[in-house]
Design a protein around this motif. Structure first.
Motif, PDB file in Angstrom:
ATOM      1  N   SER A  49       0.947  -1.198  -0.115  1.00 36.03           N
ATOM      2  CA  SER A  49      -0.041   0.132   0.023  1.00 36.03           C
ATOM      3  C   SER A  49       0.919   1.293   0.054  1.00 36.03           C
ATOM      4  CB  SER A  49      -1.158   0.219   1.195  1.00 36.03           C
ATOM      5  OG  SER A  49      -0.387   0.118   2.504  1.00 36.03           O
ATOM      6  N   GLU A  50       1.900   1.105   0.768  1.00 34.48           N
ATOM      7  CA  GLU A  50       2.940   2.162   0.842  1.00 34.48           C
ATOM      8  C   GLU A  50       3.529   2.497  -0.698  1.00 34.48           C
ATOM      9  OE1 GLU A  50       5.792   1.885   3.938  1.00 34.48           O
ATOM     10  OE2 GLU A  50       4.046   2.081   5.500  1.00 34.48           O
ATOM     11  N   ALA A  51       4.000   1.422  -1.349  1.00 32.30           N
ATOM     12  CA  ALA A  51       4.595   1.602  -2.652  1.00 32.30           C
ATOM     13  C   ALA A  51       3.253   2.013  -3.627  1.00 32.30           C
ATOM     14  CB  ALA A  51       4.745   0.181  -3.046  1.00 32.30           C
ATOM     15  N   GLU A  52       2.224   1.618  -3.618  1.00 34.69           N
ATOM     16  CA  GLU A  52       1.172   2.004  -4.437  1.00 34.69           C
ATOM     17  C   GLU A  52       0.979   3.464  -4.332  1.00 34.69           C
ATOM     18  OE1 GLU A  52      -3.213   0.954  -5.804  1.00 34.69           O
ATOM     19  OE2 GLU A  52      -2.545   0.035  -4.146  1.00 34.69           O
ATOM     20  N   ALA A  53       0.743   3.822  -2.896  1.00 36.09           N
ATOM     21  CA  ALA A  53       0.820   5.407  -2.890  1.00 36.09           C
ATOM     22  C   ALA A  53       1.802   6.481  -3.349  1.00 36.09           C
ATOM     23  CB  ALA A  53       0.378   5.666  -1.181  1.00 36.09           C
ATOM     24  N   ILE A  67      -1.169   2.698 -14.444  1.00 30.52           N
ATOM     25  CA  ILE A  67      -2.083   1.243 -14.891  1.00 30.52           C
ATOM     26  C   ILE A  67      -2.063   0.519 -13.917  1.00 30.52           C
ATOM     27  CG2 ILE A  67      -1.330   1.866 -17.364  1.00 30.52           C
ATOM     28  CD1 ILE A  67       0.791  -0.552 -17.046  1.00 30.52           C
ATOM     29  N   TYR A  68      -3.188  -0.333 -13.856  1.00 28.07           N
ATOM     30  CA  TYR A  68      -3.422  -1.418 -13.007  1.00 28.07           C
ATOM     31  C   TYR A  68      -3.476  -2.736 -13.853  1.00 28.07           C
ATOM     32  CZ  TYR A  68      -3.754   1.487  -9.068  1.00 28.07           C
ATOM     33  OH  TYR A  68      -3.470   2.417  -8.118  1.00 28.07           O
ATOM     34  N   THR A  69      -2.699  -3.786 -13.485  1.00 30.90           N
ATOM     35  CA  THR A  69      -2.997  -5.107 -13.987  1.00 30.90           C
ATOM     36  C   THR A  69      -4.179  -5.714 -13.743  1.00 30.90           C
ATOM     37  OG1 THR A  69      -2.235  -6.528 -12.082  1.00 30.90           O
ATOM     38  CG2 THR A  69      -0.425  -5.226 -14.002  1.00 30.90           C
ATOM     39  N   HIS A  70      -4.558  -6.921 -14.296  1.00 35.03           N
ATOM     40  CA  HIS A  70      -5.735  -7.591 -13.925  1.00 35.03           C
ATOM     41  C   HIS A  70      -5.656  -8.051 -12.593  1.00 35.03           C
ATOM     42  CE1 HIS A  70      -2.491 -10.677 -14.566  1.00 35.03           C
ATOM     43  NE2 HIS A  70      -3.435 -11.581 -13.879  1.00 35.03           N
ATOM     44  N   ALA A  71      -4.639  -8.052 -12.004  1.00 40.49           N
ATOM     45  CA  ALA A  71      -4.254  -8.618 -10.577  1.00 40.49           C
ATOM     46  C   ALA A  71      -4.430  -7.240  -9.540  1.00 40.49           C
ATOM     47  CB  ALA A  71      -3.212  -9.564 -10.267  1.00 40.49           C
ATOM     48  N   ALA A  72      -4.737  -6.156 -10.181  1.00 39.96           N
ATOM     49  CA  ALA A  72      -4.761  -4.910  -9.387  1.00 39.96           C
ATOM     50  C   ALA A  72      -3.223  -4.441  -8.806  1.00 39.96           C
ATOM     51  CB  ALA A  72      -5.697  -5.222  -8.057  1.00 39.96           C
ATOM     52  N   GLY A  80       8.115   1.974 -17.297  1.00 34.53           N
ATOM     53  CA  GLY A  80       8.315   0.619 -17.506  1.00 34.53           C
ATOM     54  C   GLY A  80       8.558  -0.124 -16.140  1.00 34.53           C
ATOM     55  N   LEU A  81       7.443  -0.225 -15.368  1.00 38.23           N
ATOM     56  CA  LEU A  81       7.645  -0.981 -14.209  1.00 38.23           C
ATOM     57  C   LEU A  81       6.177  -1.298 -13.768  1.00 38.23           C
ATOM     58  CD1 LEU A  81       6.651   0.753 -11.495  1.00 38.23           C
ATOM     59  CD2 LEU A  81       9.008   1.592 -11.796  1.00 38.23           C
ATOM     60  N   ILE A  82       6.030  -2.592 -12.675  1.00 35.63           N
ATOM     61  CA  ILE A  82       4.793  -3.013 -12.006  1.00 35.63           C
ATOM     62  C   ILE A  82       5.268  -3.297 -10.903  1.00 35.63           C
ATOM     63  CG2 ILE A  82       3.003  -4.831 -12.263  1.00 35.63           C
ATOM     64  CD1 ILE A  82       2.913  -4.977 -15.122  1.00 35.63           C
ATOM     65  N   LEU A  83       4.540  -2.796  -9.704  1.00 32.62           N
ATOM     66  CA  LEU A  83       4.870  -3.200  -8.284  1.00 32.62           C
ATOM     67  C   LEU A  83       3.661  -4.297  -8.056  1.00 32.62           C
ATOM     68  CD1 LEU A  83       4.945   0.227  -6.867  1.00 32.62           C
ATOM     69  CD2 LEU A  83       6.904  -1.251  -7.523  1.00 32.62           C
ATOM     70  N   ARG A  84       4.218  -5.754  -7.797  1.00 34.78           N
ATOM     71  CA  ARG A  84       3.518  -6.529  -7.513  1.00 34.78           C
ATOM     72  C   ARG A  84       3.768  -6.875  -6.021  1.00 34.78           C
ATOM     73  NH1 ARG A  84       4.068 -11.495  -9.651  1.00 34.78           N
ATOM     74  NH2 ARG A  84       1.923 -11.867  -8.985  1.00 34.78           N
ATOM     75  N   ALA A  85       2.924  -7.956  -5.428  1.00 32.65           N
ATOM     76  CA  ALA A  85       3.119  -8.367  -4.159  1.00 32.65           C
ATOM     77  C   ALA A  85       3.916  -9.555  -4.077  1.00 32.65           C
ATOM     78  CB  ALA A  85       1.764  -8.398  -3.492  1.00 32.65           C
ATOM     79  N   GLN A  86       4.660  -9.811  -3.147  1.00 38.52           N
ATOM     80  CA  GLN A  86       5.057 -11.028  -2.998  1.00 38.52           C
ATOM     81  C   GLN A  86       5.315 -11.574  -1.414  1.00 38.52           C
ATOM     82  OE1 GLN A  86       9.159 -11.640  -4.650  1.00 38.52           O
ATOM     83  NE2 GLN A  86       9.766 -13.312  -3.254  1.00 38.52           N
ATOM     84  N   ARG A  87       5.164 -12.856  -0.991  1.00 36.66           N
ATOM     85  CA  ARG A  87       5.005 -13.146   0.428  1.00 36.66           C
ATOM     86  C   ARG A  87       6.555 -13.321   0.896  1.00 36.66           C
ATOM     87  NH1 ARG A  87       1.298 -17.719   3.465  1.00 36.66           N
ATOM     88  NH2 ARG A  87       2.527 -17.460   5.306  1.00 36.66           N
TER      89      ARG A  87
END
Length: 119
Positions: A49-53, A67-72, A80-87
């Motif tokens: 949530s901090e990275a997204e903000a 932009i937002y991917t299908h996985a939000a 040229g980047l996407i911030l995903r989540a990883q456990r």
């Protein structure tokens, strides 16, 4: 989707290639990958949530696309980047993907399924 991957566990990155051996995406692992910064802000291993903000504000200030991917997952084709989540054990942190614009804007069709299955 025509990509394939090469993972370097030692470096904590996974490189995804298009047909013809053209590099199209690099994923940075939360636990083993290097820290990556943009304008002095860490992008890897952040609370999502901090990275997204931060990304929302950064793209607004610099008049870049958001932009937002299908996985939000938030991202920017301009950056040229996407911030995903990883456990990471019992918590979830940001996993960074660097990618070509075509893959950023068409992530579901372009990024290999093995990346989407990582969490």
């Amino acid at each position: 989707m025509d990509g394939h991957a090469r993972e370097s566990a030692r470096l904590g990155v996974t490189a995804y290639y298009r047909t013809g051996q053209t590099l199209a995406c690099v994923a940075v692992d939360v636990l083993a990958g290097p820290q990556v910064t943009l304008d002095g802000t860490a992008l890897v291993a952040r609370v999502p949530s901090e990275a997204e903000a931060w990304l929302c504000k950064h793209t607004e200030v610099h008049k870049l696309d958001l932009i937002y991917t299908h996985a939000a997952d938030p991202g920017s084709g301009d950056l040229g980047l996407i911030l995903r989540a990883q456990r990471a054990g019992d918590i979830v942190l940001s996993r960074l993907l660097f990618l070509i614009r075509e893959w950023a804007e068409n992530s579901w069709d372009c990024i290999p399924g093995e990346e989407w299955s990582r969490f």
